[in-house]
Design a protein around this motif. Structure first.
Motif, PDB file in Angstrom:
ATOM      1  N   ARG A  76       0.821  -1.214   0.000  1.00 43.80           N
ATOM      2  CA  ARG A  76       0.000   0.000   0.000  1.00 43.80           C
ATOM      3  C   ARG A  76       0.851   1.258   0.000  1.00 43.80           C
ATOM      4  NH1 ARG A  76      -5.250  -0.088   3.661  1.00 43.80           N
ATOM      5  NH2 ARG A  76      -5.566   1.634   2.205  1.00 43.80           N
ATOM      6  N   PHE A  77       2.123   1.123   0.365  1.00 46.17           N
ATOM      7  CA  PHE A  77       3.032   2.276   0.397  1.00 46.17           C
ATOM      8  C   PHE A  77       4.281   1.969  -0.430  1.00 46.17           C
ATOM      9  CE2 PHE A  77       0.709   2.331   4.453  1.00 46.17           C
ATOM     10  CZ  PHE A  77       0.120   3.585   4.404  1.00 46.17           C
ATOM     11  N   ARG A  78       4.070   1.495  -1.639  1.00 46.21           N
ATOM     12  CA  ARG A  78       5.185   1.066  -2.478  1.00 46.21           C
ATOM     13  C   ARG A  78       5.942   2.277  -3.030  1.00 46.21           C
ATOM     14  NH1 ARG A  78       6.288  -3.743  -4.383  1.00 46.21           N
ATOM     15  NH2 ARG A  78       4.202  -4.504  -3.835  1.00 46.21           N
ATOM     16  N   SER A  79       7.265   2.164  -3.046  1.00 46.72           N
ATOM     17  CA  SER A  79       8.116   3.246  -3.552  1.00 46.72           C
ATOM     18  C   SER A  79       9.293   2.639  -4.305  1.00 46.72           C
ATOM     19  CB  SER A  79       8.622   4.113  -2.402  1.00 46.72           C
ATOM     20  OG  SER A  79       9.609   5.014  -2.852  1.00 46.72           O
ATOM     21  N   ASN A  80       9.696   3.303  -5.383  1.00 49.51           N
ATOM     22  CA  ASN A  80      10.855   2.872  -6.159  1.00 49.51           C
ATOM     23  C   ASN A  80      11.994   3.875  -6.087  1.00 49.51           C
ATOM     24  OD1 ASN A  80       9.604   0.479  -7.192  1.00 49.51           O
ATOM     25  ND2 ASN A  80       8.419   1.774  -8.606  1.00 49.51           N
ATOM     26  N   GLU A  81      11.959   4.740  -5.082  1.00 50.99           N
ATOM     27  CA  GLU A  81      13.018   5.736  -4.943  1.00 50.99           C
ATOM     28  C   GLU A  81      14.346   5.056  -4.634  1.00 50.99           C
ATOM     29  OE1 GLU A  81      14.211   9.662  -2.248  1.00 50.99           O
ATOM     30  OE2 GLU A  81      12.481   8.446  -1.746  1.00 50.99           O
ATOM     31  N   PRO A  82      15.423   5.344  -5.387  1.00 48.91           N
ATOM     32  CA  PRO A  82      16.716   4.712  -5.102  1.00 48.91           C
ATOM     33  C   PRO A  82      17.305   5.219  -3.790  1.00 48.91           C
ATOM     34  CG  PRO A  82      16.975   6.407  -6.777  1.00 48.91           C
ATOM     35  CD  PRO A  82      15.495   6.266  -6.535  1.00 48.91           C
ATOM     36  N   PHE A  83      18.123   4.354  -3.176  1.00 46.24           N
ATOM     37  CA  PHE A  83      18.750   4.699  -1.902  1.00 46.24           C
ATOM     38  C   PHE A  83      20.242   4.926  -2.124  1.00 46.24           C
ATOM     39  CE2 PHE A  83      21.136   2.838   1.778  1.00 46.24           C
ATOM     40  CZ  PHE A  83      20.962   3.919   2.622  1.00 46.24           C
ATOM     41  N   ALA A  84      20.737   6.070  -1.653  1.00 48.45           N
ATOM     42  CA  ALA A  84      22.165   6.372  -1.738  1.00 48.45           C
ATOM     43  C   ALA A  84      22.613   6.913  -0.385  1.00 48.45           C
ATOM     44  CB  ALA A  84      22.450   7.389  -2.838  1.00 48.45           C
ATOM     45  N   LEU A  85      23.684   6.355   0.134  1.00 52.13           N
ATOM     46  CA  LEU A  85      24.201   6.790   1.429  1.00 52.13           C
ATOM     47  C   LEU A  85      25.712   6.818   1.353  1.00 52.13           C
ATOM     48  CD1 LEU A  85      23.661   7.452   4.457  1.00 52.13           C
ATOM     49  CD2 LEU A  85      23.987   5.022   4.904  1.00 52.13           C
ATOM     50  N   GLU A  86      26.277   7.977   1.660  1.00 50.68           N
ATOM     51  CA  GLU A  86      27.729   8.115   1.665  1.00 50.68           C
ATOM     52  C   GLU A  86      28.271   7.706   3.027  1.00 50.68           C
ATOM     53  OE1 GLU A  86      31.021  11.640   1.152  1.00 50.68           O
ATOM     54  OE2 GLU A  86      29.136  11.746   0.056  1.00 50.68           O
ATOM     55  N   LEU A  87      29.233   6.757   3.024  1.00 56.02           N
ATOM     56  CA  LEU A  87      29.795   6.285   4.274  1.00 56.02           C
ATOM     57  C   LEU A  87      30.822   7.289   4.777  1.00 56.02           C
ATOM     58  CD1 LEU A  87      30.318   2.472   3.583  1.00 56.02           C
ATOM     59  CD2 LEU A  87      28.407   3.595   4.722  1.00 56.02           C
ATOM     60  N   PRO A  88      30.613   7.856   5.956  1.00 61.00           N
ATOM     61  CA  PRO A  88      31.593   8.806   6.498  1.00 61.00           C
ATOM     62  C   PRO A  88      32.832   8.063   6.977  1.00 61.00           C
ATOM     63  CG  PRO A  88      29.906   8.377   8.123  1.00 61.00           C
ATOM     64  CD  PRO A  88      29.489   7.640   6.880  1.00 61.00           C
ATOM     65  N   PRO A  89      33.949   8.743   7.119  1.00 58.16           N
ATOM     66  CA  PRO A  89      35.144   8.082   7.653  1.00 58.16           C
ATOM     67  C   PRO A  89      34.955   7.750   9.125  1.00 58.16           C
ATOM     68  CG  PRO A  89      35.515  10.441   7.450  1.00 58.16           C
ATOM     69  CD  PRO A  89      34.188  10.165   6.809  1.00 58.16           C
TER      70      PRO A  89
END
Length: 587
Positions: free
Chosen positions: A406-419
């Motif tokens: 009911r809450f479907r999303s196709n937004e891509p996920f991007a996360l920058e790993l901090p040091p």
């Protein structure tokens, strides 16, 4: 009054700089997207009173996420005397575009290249004179974490105040293709960066932390170690504080109230003092827990936990950002719910908001720490608390699975790993003290009101036939199948207002506090019924503040009512399955 705004991409250290400039206690952690609303504070800078605003992280001035739009609206409407742009000196190849956009708008600008210590270790150098000339604004190297360059940055801000403030014209923002070409040229002319950055040690750690099989067990072991340390270090401090409060009660409070009418004596001693003292004894444990949590947060580990969990979260309809929000919810559900603004897709936001209230927040933590220590052995208590954290994550994921269609999303996920970073003592202290201070402030306001109301309910019209007894009989058919004493329904009702009231309410209901309360509960609840009570307290409706945040962020009364109904029904069902299952197995 002068007004300045701190602007920058997520995880560049804006909140750290805000705290450094203002002496504030904006929450700081080593993951992106932590600031989700405007924070402000006033400081005296030179001869001017200055209001400093900490804006949410933005990647550019045309982004569509709600937190980015909030920052853009503020920049477009506010009359600012200076904008301090905070950039990560180690990532200028992809952050200078924001400086070029602000330059094109004619903003009164100071560029602070943060994390200069990390840039130096990585062999990165910046031609400050050339960069300053190209951007037509002062550029300052700083380390907000260590305080390096902060006095020079303050002087530079005062120099900008001579420029006339004006509204920014967003129609002058250059096109993306032109912008990236100019960013690349600016980087090549001003920044010297080794071909391969020195990230050898981070890579070695990540082989274990992000390992597909070892990563999750390591995360569980780290959280278990956190609880073990919390119990080992916090319990003696809690005992000392409890002994001090007992001395105060017996030596000073009881003699002082001995001649008062029975009503006032009972209200002050058995109502206010017993209820508040039971809650206050948890201040040392709250302080230690969040000091330890700050060490993990500031190290950069939680961002990696989100990255590691993304594959699993995507199968249930969420992504790594959802896991980050759940981790934020371990402190308080309210900022975590507000943090969903970093998710652009509305349906994905709603699904994430549905799961966050199941996070084991600090208010619930004190209940479980107390019951765990009172009803389970020192060896088993940390495992009990850890199991509740795992249950909170599992229940969140179950909710996502049930409603992902009911809450479907196709937004891509991007996360920058901090040091990886070594936490500073000052950051750890501020986090622990800030949480403990807020906890004590609440104990002197809302909890006082709560325990007084509970005392009145349990004593009127008479202790033998009170309003609390009427409420208990009303809830008995619902609570009895899940093993919860009907008299505890009062504590659960007031827990809806604020979970911090639950322990104070238990103290008033049983007529005992501290160690005596633990003993009384041990006679009232066996381990199975106690764990069922903890499960129900974990899952059932969040506090009023969290519900208000859900209403505000979802902009829907229907969705808010649905969220409350789902959590309440699920809490009863999970407790029923556990309690009846345990009894069938002979426990």
């Amino acid at each position: 009054m002068k007004r300045i705004a701190l602007v920058g991409m997520p995880n560049t250290g804006k909140s750290t700089l805000f705290n450094r400039l203002t002496g504030g206690t904006a929450r700081v952690a080593n993951w992106p997207g932590l600031t989700v609303e405007l924070m402000s504070s006033r400081i005296l800078l030179g001869g001017d009173m200055v209001q400093v605003f900490d804006l949410p992280g933005i990647y550019d001035l045309t982004g569509g996420a709600e937190d980015e739009q909030l920052a853009q609206r503020f920049l477009g409407e506010a009359q600012l005397d200076a904008i301090v742009l905070v950039l990560n000196a180690c990532q200028l190849d992809r952050q200078l575009a924001l400086a070029l956009q602000l330059k094109a708008l004619g903003a009164p600008l100071l560029v602070c290249l943060n994390m200069q210590d990390e840039a130096k270790r990585a062999g990165i150098s910046v031609d400050l004179a050339t960069l300053s000339a190209e951007l037509a604004c002062p550029v300052q190297l700083i380390s907000a974490k260590r305080g390096d360059g902060i006095p020079e940055a303050k002087q530079a801000i005062q120099g900008i105040f001579t420029q006339a403030n004006h509204k920014l014209d967003f129609s002058h923002i250059p096109k993306q293709s032109t912008l990236h070409q100019r960013e690349k040229a600016l980087f090549q002319s001003c920044v010297h960066q080794p071909a391969i950055l020195n990230d050898h040690h981070s890579a070695k750690l990540d082989r274990f932390v992000l390992h597909p099989w070892l990563g999750l067990p390591l995360f569980i072991l780290m959280m278990l170690a956190l609880f073990q340390l919390t119990y080992a270090l916090g319990t003696p401090l809690q005992d000392y504080l409890g002994e001090g409060l007992d001395w105060f009660k017996n030596a000073l409070l009881l003699p002082a109230t001995a001649n008062l009418p029975a009503f006032w004596h009972g209200l002050i001693v058995n109502g206010v003092f017993d209820g508040i003292s039971t809650v206050v004894t948890f201040a040392p444990i709250i302080f230690l827990f969040f000091c330890l949590m700050a060490i993990i947060e500031d190290s950069g580990y939680f961002a990696r936990a989100a990255f590691m969990m993304d594959g699993l979260m995507s199968r249930v309809g969420l992504d790594g950002r959802g896991f980050v929000m759940l981790m934020m919810g371990f402190g308080c559900n309210v900022p975590a719910i507000m943090g969903t603004r970093v998710i652009r897709d509305h349906k994905a936001r709603l699904l994430t908001m549905l799961t966050i209230p199941f996070s084991l927040c600090s208010a619930r933590l004190q209940i479980f720490l107390f019951l765990g220590g009172a009803l389970f052995s020192p060896t088993h208590a940390p495992w009990v608390v850890l199991s509740l954290y795992l249950v909170s994550i599992l229940v969140s994921m179950l909710s996502a699975v049930v409603f992902k269609s009911r809450f479907r999303s196709n937004e891509p996920f991007a996360l920058e790993l901090p040091p990886y970073r070594l936490p500073l003592f000052s950051h750890v202290w501020r986090r622990g003290w800030g949480e403990a201070r807020d906890f004590l402030r609440l104990a002197t306001t809302m909890i006082v009101v709560g325990v007084v109301l509970v005392w009145l309910l349990t004593n009127y019209p008479s202790p033998q036939h009170s309003y609390a007894e009427i409420i208990a009989r009303f809830f008995e058919p619902v609570l009895s199948p899940i093993g919860i004493e009907s008299t505890l329904s009062i504590a659960l009702v007031f827990g809806f207002v604020a979970k911090e009231v639950v322990l104070g309410a238990l103290s008033v209901i049983t007529g005992s506090e501290g160690t005596a309360l633990a003993t009384q509960l041990a006679h009232t609840l066996d381990p199975v019924s106690a764990y069922s009570f903890m499960l129900f307290s974990l899952i059932y409706v969040p506090c009023v503040s969290a519900i208000a945040a859900i209403k505000k962020e979802s902009k829907s009364n229907l969705y808010t009512a649905f969220s409350i109904s789902w959590s309440l029904g699920l809490a009863w069902l999970v407790s029923l399955v556990f309690y009846q299952g345990a009894r069938l197995l002979g426990y």
